[in-house]
Write a protein that holds these residues in place. Structure first.
Motif, mmCIF file in Angstrom:
data_model
loop_
_atom_site.group_PDB
_atom_site.id
_atom_site.type_symbol
_atom_site.label_atom_id
_atom_site.label_comp_id
_atom_site.label_asym_id
_atom_site.label_seq_id
_atom_site.Cartn_x
_atom_site.Cartn_y
_atom_site.Cartn_z
ATOM 1 N N VAL A 90 0.834 -1.198 0.000
ATOM 2 C CA VAL A 90 0.000 0.000 0.000
ATOM 3 C C VAL A 90 0.873 1.255 0.000
ATOM 4 C CG1 VAL A 90 -1.610 1.340 1.429
ATOM 5 C CG2 VAL A 90 -2.033 -1.061 1.005
ATOM 6 N N ALA A 91 1.983 1.222 0.720
ATOM 7 C CA ALA A 91 2.874 2.382 0.762
ATOM 8 C C ALA A 91 3.540 2.650 -0.583
ATOM 9 C CB ALA A 91 3.930 2.187 1.839
ATOM 10 N N ALA A 92 3.642 1.651 -1.434
ATOM 11 C CA ALA A 92 4.309 1.816 -2.724
ATOM 12 C C ALA A 92 3.366 2.235 -3.849
ATOM 13 C CB ALA A 92 5.009 0.513 -3.108
ATOM 14 N N VAL A 93 2.093 2.402 -3.554
ATOM 15 C CA VAL A 93 1.119 2.773 -4.593
ATOM 16 C C VAL A 93 1.355 4.214 -5.026
ATOM 17 C CG1 VAL A 93 -1.332 3.206 -5.028
ATOM 18 C CG2 VAL A 93 -0.632 1.155 -3.810
ATOM 19 N N PRO A 94 1.560 4.457 -6.327
ATOM 20 C CA PRO A 94 1.723 5.846 -6.787
ATOM 21 C C PRO A 94 0.368 6.533 -6.912
ATOM 22 C CG PRO A 94 1.988 4.340 -8.621
ATOM 23 C CD PRO A 94 1.800 3.489 -7.402
ATOM 24 N N LEU A 95 0.283 7.737 -6.369
ATOM 25 C CA LEU A 95 -0.932 8.538 -6.459
ATOM 26 C C LEU A 95 -0.658 9.731 -7.368
ATOM 27 C CD1 LEU A 95 -2.081 8.586 -2.737
ATOM 28 C CD2 LEU A 95 -2.971 7.181 -4.584
ATOM 29 N N HIS A 96 -1.610 10.030 -8.226
ATOM 30 C CA HIS A 96 -1.489 11.139 -9.157
ATOM 31 C C HIS A 96 -2.566 12.165 -8.846
ATOM 32 C CE1 HIS A 96 1.264 8.923 -11.760
ATOM 33 N NE2 HIS A 96 0.519 7.872 -11.471
ATOM 34 N N LEU A 97 -2.174 13.423 -8.731
ATOM 35 C CA LEU A 97 -3.098 14.524 -8.548
ATOM 36 C C LEU A 97 -2.972 15.418 -9.766
ATOM 37 C CD1 LEU A 97 -4.991 16.378 -6.845
ATOM 38 C CD2 LEU A 97 -2.918 17.473 -6.017
ATOM 39 N N ALA A 98 -4.044 15.523 -10.545
ATOM 40 C CA ALA A 98 -4.051 16.353 -11.747
ATOM 41 C C ALA A 98 -4.901 17.585 -11.479
ATOM 42 C CB ALA A 98 -4.618 15.571 -12.922
ATOM 43 N N PHE A 99 -4.490 18.699 -12.083
ATOM 44 C CA PHE A 99 -5.291 19.911 -11.978
ATOM 45 C C PHE A 99 -5.263 20.637 -13.310
ATOM 46 C CE2 PHE A 99 -1.039 20.826 -10.499
ATOM 47 C CZ PHE A 99 -0.699 21.985 -11.176
ATOM 48 N N CYS A 100 -6.369 21.305 -13.609
ATOM 49 C CA CYS A 100 -6.521 22.094 -14.826
ATOM 50 C C CYS A 100 -7.018 23.479 -14.434
ATOM 51 C CB CYS A 100 -7.536 21.453 -15.775
ATOM 52 S SG CYS A 100 -7.067 19.846 -16.372
ATOM 53 N N LEU A 101 -6.495 24.499 -15.124
ATOM 54 C CA LEU A 101 -6.872 25.876 -14.866
ATOM 55 C C LEU A 101 -7.102 26.575 -16.195
ATOM 56 C CD1 LEU A 101 -6.893 28.267 -12.670
ATOM 57 C CD2 LEU A 101 -4.613 28.715 -13.548
ATOM 58 N N GLN A 102 -8.237 27.255 -16.312
ATOM 59 C CA GLN A 102 -8.545 28.025 -17.510
ATOM 60 C C GLN A 102 -9.090 29.372 -17.097
ATOM 61 O OE1 GLN A 102 -11.379 26.128 -20.024
ATOM 62 N NE2 GLN A 102 -9.826 25.327 -21.398
ATOM 63 N N THR A 103 -8.738 30.407 -17.876
ATOM 64 C CA THR A 103 -9.248 31.735 -17.575
ATOM 65 C C THR A 103 -10.173 32.265 -18.666
ATOM 66 O OG1 THR A 103 -7.307 32.779 -18.543
ATOM 67 C CG2 THR A 103 -7.265 32.343 -16.179
ATOM 68 N N ARG A 104 -10.350 31.553 -19.750
ATOM 69 C CA ARG A 104 -11.289 32.013 -20.783
ATOM 70 C C ARG A 104 -12.708 31.830 -20.274
ATOM 71 N NH1 ARG A 104 -9.003 31.555 -26.702
ATOM 72 N NH2 ARG A 104 -6.837 31.612 -26.102
ATOM 73 N N GLY A 105 -13.502 32.888 -20.361
ATOM 74 C CA GLY A 105 -14.879 32.811 -19.882
ATOM 75 C C GLY A 105 -14.966 32.736 -18.374
ATOM 76 N N GLY A 106 -14.044 33.321 -17.679
ATOM 77 C CA GLY A 106 -14.030 33.276 -16.219
ATOM 78 C C GLY A 106 -13.037 32.243 -15.721
ATOM 79 N N LEU A 107 -12.631 32.400 -14.493
ATOM 80 C CA LEU A 107 -11.658 31.494 -13.891
ATOM 81 C C LEU A 107 -12.327 30.169 -13.552
ATOM 82 C CD1 LEU A 107 -8.763 31.176 -12.807
ATOM 83 C CD2 LEU A 107 -9.619 31.975 -10.619
ATOM 84 N N ARG A 108 -11.798 29.088 -14.099
ATOM 85 C CA ARG A 108 -12.324 27.753 -13.811
ATOM 86 C C ARG A 108 -11.170 26.856 -13.410
ATOM 87 N NH1 ARG A 108 -15.411 25.841 -18.867
ATOM 88 N NH2 ARG A 108 -13.563 26.706 -19.831
ATOM 89 N N PHE A 109 -11.466 25.957 -12.478
ATOM 90 C CA PHE A 109 -10.443 25.061 -11.945
ATOM 91 C C PHE A 109 -11.041 23.674 -11.768
ATOM 92 C CE2 PHE A 109 -8.215 23.101 -8.344
ATOM 93 C CZ PHE A 109 -6.914 23.187 -8.804
ATOM 94 N N GLY A 110 -10.276 22.652 -12.099
ATOM 95 C CA GLY A 110 -10.696 21.275 -11.894
ATOM 96 C C GLY A 110 -9.539 20.451 -11.359
ATOM 97 N N ALA A 111 -9.848 19.486 -10.513
ATOM 98 C CA ALA A 111 -8.811 18.629 -9.941
ATOM 99 C C ALA A 111 -9.312 17.194 -9.902
ATOM 100 C CB ALA A 111 -8.441 19.091 -8.533
ATOM 101 N N GLY A 112 -8.385 16.251 -10.015
ATOM 102 C CA GLY A 112 -8.723 14.842 -9.964
ATOM 103 C C GLY A 112 -7.585 14.039 -9.361
ATOM 104 N N VAL A 113 -7.919 12.938 -8.701
ATOM 105 C CA VAL A 113 -6.935 12.069 -8.056
ATOM 106 C C VAL A 113 -7.136 10.653 -8.566
ATOM 107 C CG1 VAL A 113 -6.116 11.164 -5.848
ATOM 108 C CG2 VAL A 113 -6.938 13.491 -5.992
ATOM 109 N N SER A 114 -6.031 9.953 -8.772
ATOM 110 C CA SER A 114 -6.104 8.573 -9.229
ATOM 111 C C SER A 114 -4.893 7.806 -8.707
ATOM 112 C CB SER A 114 -6.123 8.526 -10.760
ATOM 113 O OG SER A 114 -6.000 7.208 -11.211
ATOM 114 N N ALA A 115 -5.097 6.532 -8.495
ATOM 115 C CA ALA A 115 -3.990 5.648 -8.124
ATOM 116 C C ALA A 115 -3.522 4.913 -9.381
ATOM 117 C CB ALA A 115 -4.439 4.648 -7.066
#
Length: 173
Positions: free
Chosen positions: A15-40
């Motif tokens: 379990v300690a060796a499992v790689p975790l990925h945290l992704a994030f996206c940021l866009q400013t067209r049409g207002g500031l928008r942010f999204g984030a996701g986590v995956s193993a």
């Protein structure tokens, strides 16, 4: 009994060796928008989740009276050893000189951070169009064991600081 202890120890190591990925996206067209996701294990699932959250409209939640413990979070992040950090995208600040300086600063930041985090990649290209905008995607990779260790160590240090403060208080008799 020893078989169960060995099996539990092996499970903790896996379990300690499992790689975790945290992704994030940021866009400013049409207002500031942010999204984030986590995956193993797979980075593409984290990125897909972040893009899906970026496309959704933001819902307003009622604010609760509690504030998140940013001090504990910062202590944990200080102890965390990342395996990789990637930032890609386009940047336009509205002024060509400012855009070029910002992209150059990000390139030099990559060279500076390479000593602390070996897997740093910052690929932000300048976009010299008329409208100021930013479209950035990032990925942070860490092992689950590192996150657990950093959280536990930060919590222990916080508890030790509270106990030391309590012990050093003089009695008023």
């Amino acid at each position: 009994m020893i078989v169960y202890l060995v099996a539990a120890a092996q499970a903790l190591v896996y379990v300690a060796a499992v790689p975790l990925h945290l992704a994030f996206c940021l866009q400013t067209r049409g207002g500031l928008r942010f999204g984030a996701g986590v995956s193993a294990f797979e980075r593409r699932f984290a990125l897909r989740s972040a893009r899906r959250r970026l496309a959704r409209r933001k819902r307003r939640r009622p604010k609760s009276g509690k504030k998140p413990p940013f001090g504990l979070l910062m202590k944990m992040l200080r102890r965390l050893r990342l395996e990789g950090f990637t930032l890609r995208g386009r940047l336009n600040l509205g002024d060509a000189a400012a855009t070029a300086l910002a992209c150059g600063a990000l390139r030099s930041l990559e060279a500076g951070l390479h000593g602390a985090v070996p897997g740093v990649r910052l690929r932000v290209t300048p976009d010299f169009s008329d409208v100021p905008c930013a479209e950035l995607q990032g990925m942070i990779r860490a092992r689950a064991g590192q996150i657990i260790y950093a959280a536990a160590r930060g919590g222990l240090d916080d508890a030790n600081g509270r106990i030391a403060q309590w012990i050093s208080t003089r009695l008023k008799t």
